[in-house]
Each structure stands twice: as C-alpha cells, then as structure tokens.
Scaffold this active site. Structure first.
Site, PDB file in Angstrom:
ATOM      1  N   SER A  32       0.802  -1.064   0.119  1.00 12.78           N
ATOM      2  CA  SER A  32       0.312  -0.253  -0.096  1.00 12.78           C
ATOM      3  C   SER A  32       0.808   1.107  -0.342  1.00 12.78           C
ATOM      4  O   SER A  32       0.532   2.394   0.364  1.00 12.78           O
ATOM      5  CB  SER A  32      -0.872   0.167   1.140  1.00 12.78           C
ATOM      6  N   HIS A  33       2.146   1.352  -0.742  1.00 12.93           N
ATOM      7  CA  HIS A  33       2.948   1.975  -1.053  1.00 12.93           C
ATOM      8  C   HIS A  33       2.514   3.112   0.104  1.00 12.93           C
ATOM      9  O   HIS A  33       3.291   4.098   0.289  1.00 12.93           O
ATOM     10  CB  HIS A  33       2.486   2.981  -2.053  1.00 12.93           C
ATOM     11  N   ASP A 213      -5.004  -0.683  -8.465  1.00 12.23           N
ATOM     12  CA  ASP A 213      -3.579   0.025  -8.245  1.00 12.23           C
ATOM     13  C   ASP A 213      -2.801  -1.876  -7.250  1.00 12.23           C
ATOM     14  O   ASP A 213      -4.401  -3.710  -7.462  1.00 12.23           O
ATOM     15  CB  ASP A 213      -3.847   0.698  -7.065  1.00 12.23           C
ATOM     16  N   ASP A 215      -3.224  -3.118  -4.169  1.00 12.11           N
ATOM     17  CA  ASP A 215      -4.092  -3.599  -2.829  1.00 12.11           C
ATOM     18  C   ASP A 215      -5.794  -3.724  -3.571  1.00 12.11           C
ATOM     19  O   ASP A 215      -6.360  -4.487  -3.182  1.00 12.11           O
ATOM     20  CB  ASP A 215      -3.560  -2.971  -1.888  1.00 12.11           C
ATOM     21  N   ASP A 217      -8.084  -0.847  -4.421  1.00 17.85           N
ATOM     22  CA  ASP A 217      -8.717  -0.647  -4.276  1.00 17.85           C
ATOM     23  C   ASP A 217      -8.693   0.553  -4.805  1.00 17.85           C
ATOM     24  O   ASP A 217      -9.684   1.657  -4.582  1.00 17.85           O
ATOM     25  CB  ASP A 217      -8.370  -0.153  -2.226  1.00 17.85           C
ATOM     26  N   ARG A 218      -8.071   1.226  -5.467  1.00 16.22           N
ATOM     27  CA  ARG A 218      -8.346   2.455  -6.109  1.00 16.22           C
ATOM     28  C   ARG A 218      -8.782   1.941  -7.686  1.00 16.22           C
ATOM     29  O   ARG A 218      -7.867   0.943  -7.974  1.00 16.22           O
ATOM     30  CB  ARG A 218      -7.114   3.035  -6.350  1.00 16.22           C
ATOM     31  N   THR A 282      -7.715  14.170   2.501  1.00 15.50           N
ATOM     32  CA  THR A 282      -7.402  13.468   2.022  1.00 15.50           C
ATOM     33  C   THR A 282      -6.922  12.113   3.094  1.00 15.50           C
ATOM     34  O   THR A 282      -6.367  11.843   4.400  1.00 15.50           O
ATOM     35  CB  THR A 282      -6.192  12.592   1.630  1.00 15.50           C
ATOM     36  N   GLU A 309     -11.600  10.144  -4.219  1.00 11.79           N
ATOM     37  CA  GLU A 309     -10.430  11.030  -3.319  1.00 11.79           C
ATOM     38  C   GLU A 309      -9.685  11.289  -4.539  1.00 11.79           C
ATOM     39  O   GLU A 309      -9.914  10.621  -6.031  1.00 11.79           O
ATOM     40  CB  GLU A 309      -9.294  10.075  -2.964  1.00 11.79           C
ATOM     41  N   SER A 311      -6.424  10.302  -5.774  1.00  7.78           N
ATOM     42  CA  SER A 311      -5.638   9.931  -6.062  1.00  7.78           C
ATOM     43  C   SER A 311      -5.595   8.738  -6.693  1.00  7.78           C
ATOM     44  O   SER A 311      -5.678   7.053  -6.329  1.00  7.78           O
ATOM     45  CB  SER A 311      -4.951   8.788  -4.902  1.00  7.78           C
ATOM     46  N   LYS A 322     -11.868   2.046  -0.059  1.00  7.19           N
ATOM     47  CA  LYS A 322     -12.038   2.243  -1.264  1.00  7.19           C
ATOM     48  C   LYS A 322     -12.634   1.618  -2.042  1.00  7.19           C
ATOM     49  O   LYS A 322     -12.048   0.020  -1.939  1.00  7.19           O
ATOM     50  CB  LYS A 322     -11.422   3.396  -1.803  1.00  7.19           C
TER      51      LYS A 322
END
Length: 506
Positions: A32-33, A213, A215, A217-218, A282, A309, A311, A322
């Site tokens: 997760s970055h 992404d 994981d 979620d985005r 954020t 968001e 991002s 998300k």
C-alpha cells in the site's frame, strides 16, 4: 483467506458481513505504497469493527501501548497453516486459538450484489459491441476481477490484463494512472497525457477500460479515446445515480464527499441534485465517519453515500474502504442505462459521449496533478514555508500580475472540523485561488507527502473551470499549462528545489 490474497475492500466486507459482523476488526498486510518492507512498498493496516480504517484515537492508543511492551511470545510446535486447504478447514494453534480458512470472495460479492443488478449487468456484458479491458497490474485485485467479470458476468478471458498477482507486481509500479498503466492507456487509444490518440481505430477499441492498484482498492476509468479523471468519474457517478440500484432504491445518495484536492466537479452536481456535499482531508477514514454517522454515532444518516479521492479512489457505503471494482461496476451500470433504448446492431453510447454530455451540462473542471518526487526535505519545506509566509499570511494584493492574465486572488491553508464527531484536522494543504481574465476561476493546491530519508514528494494539484463547450476537448495538461507556470513561478519551485519539471503528471 484461501490462497492468502484478499483485497482491502474484501477485508472490509468480510468484517462487516461474516457471521453477522461479529469480528472486532482485521489486520491487513498490504502493498500500500507505505515506506516499509524490503521494497519500501509494504504496510500493516488495521480495520475496526465496522470495516473502517483505524481512526486516530485507536492508532494513538495502540502506539502508547507499544511503548510499554517488555516482551512478546511466539508459538512453537503448532501445525503449519495450509492456505490452499478447503474453505472451513481449522488449524488449532493453541487450546484457545485457531485459524479458519475462509472464502475470500463470498462476503465481498454479496456486498457488490447489494449495490448492482448482476443479472442485468451480465446480459449487458454479452451484448454485441460491448467489451471491457481490466488491468489488475499484477496486484491483489486480479483474482477478484476474474471472479466477478469472468465467473459472475460471463465476460471473455480476453477482458483481463495482468490479473495474476505477483510478489514483485511483474516489475511494474502498480499505480493506476496514465504513467504506470501505460499498456492499458495505449490499448484504449490514448496518449500518455490522456488525450486521444487519433491514429487509433476507435471502432476496434474496448468500450470500457479500467485498472486496479496493488491492493485492489483504487481505480482508473477510461473509454475509447477518453480518459476519465477521478474527479470527473465521481461527479458523473453522482449525476447518474439512477443507474445504480443501491442509490436508486433510496431516491439517490443522501450524502456525497470528496477529498479537498479533488476538483469541485462533484460539488456542482451535488448542488444541482440537492445532495449534501462535504470536502474532507485526504484519507478514507474521514469518509468513514460520514457514512457511519448513524451507525456509529447515532446522528444524521447520510447513507447511501458516495465518495472519492483525487488519488483514484472511489467508493460507497457498502463497505468502509475505497473499492476499485465497485467503480468499474458503477460505470458498467451507467453504460447499461445509457444504452437501454439503443437497438441491437446500432452503435453503443460510449464513455466519451457520457463524459461530453456531462461537461456540456455542468462545465468542465480541467484537472491534473504534478508530482515532484524525491525532493530534498529541506528544499521541500522551503517551498511550503514560502507559500505560507508570502501568500497565506502575506499580502496577495501586492503580487504583480504578469502576461498570463491569471490573477492570484487569495491563499488559505485547509483545515477541517469533522461534522460528525467534531474532531479537528489542520495543515492539510495550501490553496492558491486564481482568476483568469475571462472570469473563470482556478486553484492550485500544494501538499507535502513523505519526509523520510529518500526525500519528500511535493504534490501540486491544478484545477480550472471552463464553461465554454467549444474548449472542452483540449487536453488537461495543455489547458492547465499556463496556470502551472504561473503557480510554479510564484512559489519558486525551480529555484528552491532545482527541479525543472515534475517526476510524474497524472
């Protein structure tokens, strides 16, 4: 979970739904970055009992307890846990603790089916002329895309790209944006800046493109020769809530929210639709309070709720994270409704037509983000300090105009008082508000992200409103170039950081 992989949206759904939601929470080991682990792309997250990311009160208490730890114990001699064992298999670790293998998909799919009509989506998916390309970026969302798009909706295997999870993400950077999802971007007939590649044959391109992404979620959303910014995607989902059963059953969302750096496209739709709209710092936890206002605090009920968001995060109250695949199904539902009166054999209404119609109605909020990565920490802090001293706390009226005709109106530092629990959050971004000679408004936001040994990232968010439909087809980076130059000159970015250009533009 069986197989060992579970996306954060699926974790949230399982906490909320498994055994009636009796779980106290869940620990997530996630790519997760976050700057941890051998590849600096690993984090440990905790979701609380409603499936929501841990709040500051919980994390502060956890940190305080960590300071008092004197020892820890490990288990020896227990049987190995077989992650490929059948669902329901139990591995006894001690007399009082055990591990049960669960289905990673079932609760999550139940949550999605509470939002969307899978039978109608399957029928639409098989319609002549419709196709989708989903890029899992070798992350945790890939198996979930396969289970939903292929197994549930009947789409062909060719709909999937990089949906096999790999420990190193196949040597790619699993961030769903124009830079790192470049293969998908090209296959959707787009250039690297999101503008249409007019050399591509639009009739051969997928109807809908999407990416997850690392994981899961985005999300990134695109149509044939049409990139949809996260802010536009959120606004268009809001304006088309009738397409999504979760919202339609309730007569529309009862609340919507966006992170402050996101564009105001959502605000315009919410005002026209008479929906309460919030701008938060954020972080998904701020949305969690709003969507759980009734559930956790016995206050006003804002569900069904829609949020997003800048991002590339979008979601609803079906879970408390998300959810990239939720966004994909939302867009499929919008396309399905837009084509319900289109005869078989006729060309389908595509993403581009939906986006263009939206801009014609509400105007376009041109939007993009410049990331300056790995900036020396002292230099990054100097940029932020200059903005505070010269503009937020200074006299902007004394700032001379230049040949661009873009006038600095004022500057503020964003702070937030949570309307649900009253908590306050400050220092969430520096906002410069501008006005063009045409009278159209614009803003530029500066935020600092990460101040570790590898340096800091300065994020600059650019937004400009344009009502004139004849100007809506311009590429966002081109439309915002003069605004970017004006802002970068004012904050002395090159002089203070020795950077002539951003690392990434998204």
């Amino acid at each position: 979970p069986r197989g060992g992989i579970m996306s954060p949206p699926a974790v949230s759904a399982t906490i909320r739904r498994r055994d009636g939601g009796k779980a106290q929470g869940g620990i997530v080991l996630t790519a997760s970055h976050n700057p941890g682990g051998p590849g600096e792309d690993f984090g440990i997250k905790y979701n609380e009992g409603f499936g929501q990311p841990a709040g500051e009160e919980f994390t502060e208490a956890l940190y305080e307890k960590s300071l008092r730890l004197q020892s820890f114990k490990s288990i020896e001699g227990s049987e190995d846990i077989n992650l490929q064992a059948d669902v329901g298999s139990i591995f006894q670790l001690t007399e009082s603790s055990s591990v049960t293998i669960i289905d990673p998909f079932d609760c999550y799919i139940d949550a999605l089916k509470s939002c969307f009509d899978f039978d109608l989506l399957k029928k639409f998916s098989l319609r002549d002329g419709f196709s989708i390309l989903f890029d899992g970026m070798h992350g945790a969302g890939g198996p979930f895309a396969r289970r939903i798009l292929i197994d549930e909706l009947g789409l062909p295997e060719s709909s999937l790209l990089r949906c096999d999870p790999r420990p190193d993400f196949g040597k790619c950077h699993p961030d769903p944006n124009l830079t790192y999802a470049d293969d998908l971007v090209k296959k959707m007939g787009l250039n690297s800046d999101g503008s249409p590649d007019l050399s591509s044959d639009i009739t051969s391109l997928p109807t809908l493109g999407a990416a997850n992404d690392g994981d899961g979620d985005r999300n990134l959303i695109a149509g044939a020769q049409c990139f949809v910014t996260p802010s536009d995607s959120l606004a268009i989902i809001c304006d088309n809530w009738e397409s999504i059963p979760h919202f339609a059953r309730a007569g529309g969302p009862k609340g919507v929210a966006r992170s402050m750096p996101s564009s105001a496209a959502l605000d315009v739709v919410a005002a026209a639709r008479n929906i309460p709209c919030f701008s938060t710092p954020t972080g998904w936890k701020y949305f969690g309070n709003l969507m759980s206002s009734k559930e956790m605090f016995d206050k006003r009920d804002y569900t069904p709720f829609l949020c997003g968001e800048e991002s590339f995060g979008t979601g609803s109250d079906h879970i408390r994270e998300k959810d990239g695949i939720w966004a994909v199904l939302a867009w499929m539902s919008i396309l399905m409704r837009a084509n319900e009166n289109v005869a078989e054999g006729d060309s389908l209404v595509g993403v581009k037509e939906i986006v263009t119609r939206h801009w014609a109605t509400y105007g376009r909020h041109f939007y993009c983000r410049y990331d300056y990565e790995g900036v020396e920490v002292n230099a990054a802090n100097k940029v932020m300090d200059l903005i505070r001293s010269n503009f937020v706390n200074g006299d902007v009226a004394s700032i001379a105009d230049n040949e661009s005709g873009i006038k600095l109106l004022d500057a503020v530092e964003f702070s937030y008082t949570d309307p649900v629990d009253g908590s306050q959050t400050s220092n969430q971004g520096l906002i410069l508000n501008f006005q063009y000679s045409s009278g159209d408004v614009a803003r530029v936001i500066f935020r600092l992200s990460g101040t570790g040994s590898a340096g800091a990232t300065i994020r600059m968010y650019l937004e400009r409103f344009e009502k004139d439909p004849t100007k809506h087809d311009e590429s966002a980076p081109v439309a915002l170039k003069s605004l970017a130059d004006r802002a970068l000159g004012l904050v002395q970015m090159t002089e203070l950081t020795d950077r002539d250009s951003p690392t990434v533009i998204t």
